[in-house]
Design a protein around this motif. Structure first.
Motif, short mmCIF file in Angstrom:
data_model
loop_
_atom_site.label_atom_id
_atom_site.label_comp_id
_atom_site.label_asym_id
_atom_site.label_seq_id
_atom_site.Cartn_x
_atom_site.Cartn_y
_atom_site.Cartn_z
N ALA A 53 0.84 -1.21 0.00
CA ALA A 53 0.00 0.00 0.00
C ALA A 53 0.87 1.26 0.00
O ALA A 53 0.56 2.24 -0.67
CB ALA A 53 -0.93 -0.01 1.21
N LEU A 54 2.00 1.20 0.74
CA LEU A 54 2.89 2.37 0.77
C LEU A 54 3.59 2.57 -0.57
O LEU A 54 3.93 3.68 -0.95
CB LEU A 54 3.93 2.23 1.89
CG LEU A 54 3.40 2.22 3.31
CD1 LEU A 54 4.53 2.10 4.32
CD2 LEU A 54 2.58 3.48 3.60
N SER A 55 3.80 1.46 -1.30
CA SER A 55 4.38 1.57 -2.66
C SER A 55 3.29 1.88 -3.67
O SER A 55 3.58 1.99 -4.85
CB SER A 55 5.03 0.25 -3.07
OG SER A 55 5.86 -0.22 -2.10
N GLN A 56 2.07 1.92 -3.22
CA GLN A 56 0.89 2.15 -4.07
C GLN A 56 0.76 1.08 -5.14
O GLN A 56 0.38 1.35 -6.27
CB GLN A 56 0.91 3.56 -4.65
CG GLN A 56 1.08 4.61 -3.54
CD GLN A 56 0.43 5.92 -3.88
OE1 GLN A 56 -0.77 5.99 -4.02
NE2 GLN A 56 1.24 6.94 -4.02
N LEU A 57 1.09 -0.16 -4.75
CA LEU A 57 0.86 -1.30 -5.63
C LEU A 57 -0.53 -1.87 -5.37
O LEU A 57 -1.06 -2.61 -6.19
CB LEU A 57 1.92 -2.39 -5.39
CG LEU A 57 3.36 -1.97 -5.72
CD1 LEU A 57 4.35 -3.02 -5.23
CD2 LEU A 57 3.52 -1.75 -7.21
N VAL A 58 -1.09 -1.61 -4.21
CA VAL A 58 -2.49 -1.94 -3.94
C VAL A 58 -3.19 -0.64 -3.52
O VAL A 58 -2.58 0.25 -2.94
CB VAL A 58 -2.69 -3.02 -2.84
CG1 VAL A 58 -2.11 -4.35 -3.25
CG2 VAL A 58 -2.11 -2.58 -1.51
N ARG A 59 -4.46 -0.60 -3.84
CA ARG A 59 -5.24 0.60 -3.55
C ARG A 59 -5.67 0.61 -2.08
O ARG A 59 -6.04 -0.43 -1.54
CB ARG A 59 -6.50 0.55 -4.43
CG ARG A 59 -7.24 1.85 -4.54
CD ARG A 59 -8.44 1.60 -5.43
NE ARG A 59 -8.06 1.57 -6.83
CZ ARG A 59 -8.08 2.65 -7.62
NH1 ARG A 59 -8.48 3.80 -7.13
NH2 ARG A 59 -7.73 2.56 -8.87
N ARG A 60 -5.56 1.76 -1.45
CA ARG A 60 -6.03 1.84 -0.06
C ARG A 60 -7.50 2.23 -0.05
O ARG A 60 -7.95 2.97 -0.92
CB ARG A 60 -5.19 2.83 0.74
CG ARG A 60 -5.14 4.25 0.19
CD ARG A 60 -4.13 5.06 0.98
NE ARG A 60 -4.10 6.46 0.59
CZ ARG A 60 -3.31 6.96 -0.34
NH1 ARG A 60 -2.49 6.17 -1.01
NH2 ARG A 60 -3.34 8.25 -0.62
N ARG A 61 -8.21 1.70 0.94
CA ARG A 61 -9.63 2.05 1.04
C ARG A 61 -9.77 3.46 1.59
O ARG A 61 -10.61 4.23 1.14
CB ARG A 61 -10.34 1.05 1.96
CG ARG A 61 -11.82 1.31 2.12
CD ARG A 61 -12.44 0.36 3.12
NE ARG A 61 -13.87 0.58 3.22
CZ ARG A 61 -14.42 1.50 4.01
NH1 ARG A 61 -13.65 2.27 4.74
NH2 ARG A 61 -15.72 1.65 4.04
N SER A 62 -8.94 3.77 2.58
CA SER A 62 -8.98 5.12 3.16
C SER A 62 -7.64 5.40 3.82
O SER A 62 -6.79 4.51 3.92
CB SER A 62 -10.11 5.23 4.18
OG SER A 62 -9.92 4.29 5.19
N GLY A 63 -7.48 6.62 4.24
CA GLY A 63 -6.24 7.02 4.90
C GLY A 63 -5.38 7.86 3.99
O GLY A 63 -5.66 8.02 2.81
N GLU A 64 -4.33 8.42 4.60
CA GLU A 64 -3.46 9.34 3.86
C GLU A 64 -2.01 8.90 3.96
O GLU A 64 -1.58 8.38 5.00
CB GLU A 64 -3.54 10.72 4.53
CG GLU A 64 -4.66 11.60 4.05
CD GLU A 64 -4.50 12.98 4.68
OE1 GLU A 64 -4.20 13.92 3.96
OE2 GLU A 64 -4.65 13.05 5.92
#
Ligand code: SF4
Length: 333
Positions: A53-64
């Motif tokens: 998620a931090l590499s943005q390889l998976v989409r986060r549902r929420s958060g920044e």
């Protein structure tokens, strides 16, 4: 100030029948320049999903996710710029390198993203500098090799060099030594530690191994089923593990001073702890309450409610009812 700041990160995956599985639930932390933060947990705890998620390889549902105080770019050139600054070192160096290409090829591509105008001898020199920085010598020889001509440790050094090629500020190291021979694990961890100091990197070290987490990081977060159940300064967490899950991890960590008798006693203790997990505990549904209560030998009625973070030492918190006034003091381990 944190180079990388994560606020309330939540990642969900769809399941058959339309249900959602929450792999990461409300994770928040900051990572400063020159700091190593360890994220520790068993496989399935969600720590690799955090890295993805931090590499943005998976989409986060929420958060920044904030990099240098600014929201991380999510698409196009903003996403590419973010990925140059937040690089990933994978667990399996063999799978992360293309067997068809030479070491040079693996490094030229990310180097040209950063310094597109550099060509010929200047590029060759940049490749050699990178190889020297990860102690791969002679660089002239290593640059022409293919991954199968290198040892596991050398391959991981190439993967680290490739991650450094874009001059990142943050390195996400996802179990970087777990697939390497025990004999070279320490060398690679020492290399990461030196690079962090020399380049003022912010390093997230993801591992299942509490012993190396203590040695190489200033702070530890312990993750269980998608949430952080304990966090604090490394020595605090290791010397005074408070959450029952951290205590299990700490007991499972190899102790270099252990004797045959102490190992047998620890094994017996683990077996009786396993036996103590009653059928009632196993039947408790996950979803509400403490997620660890199906495995916890200290579970109480109140554990059917979700616990809050409770301070158990200086800068040290555990998400467990045992440390609140609500718990019976006699139950504290
Ligand atoms: Fe065990 Fe309850 Fe603490 Fe959860 S909150 S770890 S079940 S004692």
């Amino acid at each position: 100030m944190s180079v990388l700041e994560v606020r309330n990160l939540t990642v969900e995956f769809g399941q058959r029948g339309g249900a959602k599985f929450r792999a990461v639930d409300g994770l928040s932390f900051g990572l400063a320049e020159g700091q190593t933060l360890a994220l520790v947990g068993e496989s399935g705890s969600g720590k690799s999903t955090v890295v993805r998620a931090l590499s943005q390889l998976v989409r986060r549902r929420s958060g920044e996710i904030l990099l240098d105080g600014k929201p991380a770019g999510r698409r196009g050139s903003a996403l590419r710029a973010y990925r140059h600054k937040v690089q990933l070192v994978f667990q399996d160096p063999f799978a992360s390198l293309n067997p068809m290409h030479t070491v040079r090829h693996h490094l030229v591509r990310p180097l040209s993203l950063r310094q597109g105008h550099v060509r010929g001898p200047a590029m060759e020199s940049a490749v050699h500098d990178l190889l020297r920085s990860v102690n791969l010598t002679p660089p002239e020889e290593i640059a022409g090799k293919h991954p199968h001509e290198l040892s596991g440790g050398q391959r991981q050094r190439v993967a680290i060099a490739r991650a450094l090629a874009t001059d990142p500020d943050v390195l996400l190291a996802d179990e970087p030594v777990s697939m390497l021979d025990v004999s070279i694990r320490l060398e690679i961890l020492n290399l990461l530690d030196r690079l962090k100091r020399d380049r003022r990197l912010a390093l997230l070290y993801v591992t299942h191994d509490l012993a190396t987490a203590r040695h190489f990081s200033s702070e530890i977060m312990v993750m269980y089923k998608g949430e952080i159940v304990e966090r604090g300064p490394s020595d605090e967490v290791i010397l005074h593990p408070s959450h029952p899950y951290t205590q299990i991890l700490a007991n499972a960590a190899p102790d270099p001073t252990a004797t045959r008798e102490s190992l047998a006693a620890a094994r017996e203790q683990r077996q009786s702890a396993r036996a103590a997990r009653t059928a009632e505990h196993r039947e408790v549904a996950i979803g509400t309450g403490c997620r660890f209560r199906t495995r916890c030998t200290f579970a109480m009625d109140i554990c059917a409610q979700h616990p809050e973070d409770i301070e158990v030492g200086p800068g040290h918190v555990a998400r467990c009812w045992l440390y609140s006034g609500a718990a019976d003091a006699a139950a504290v381990p």
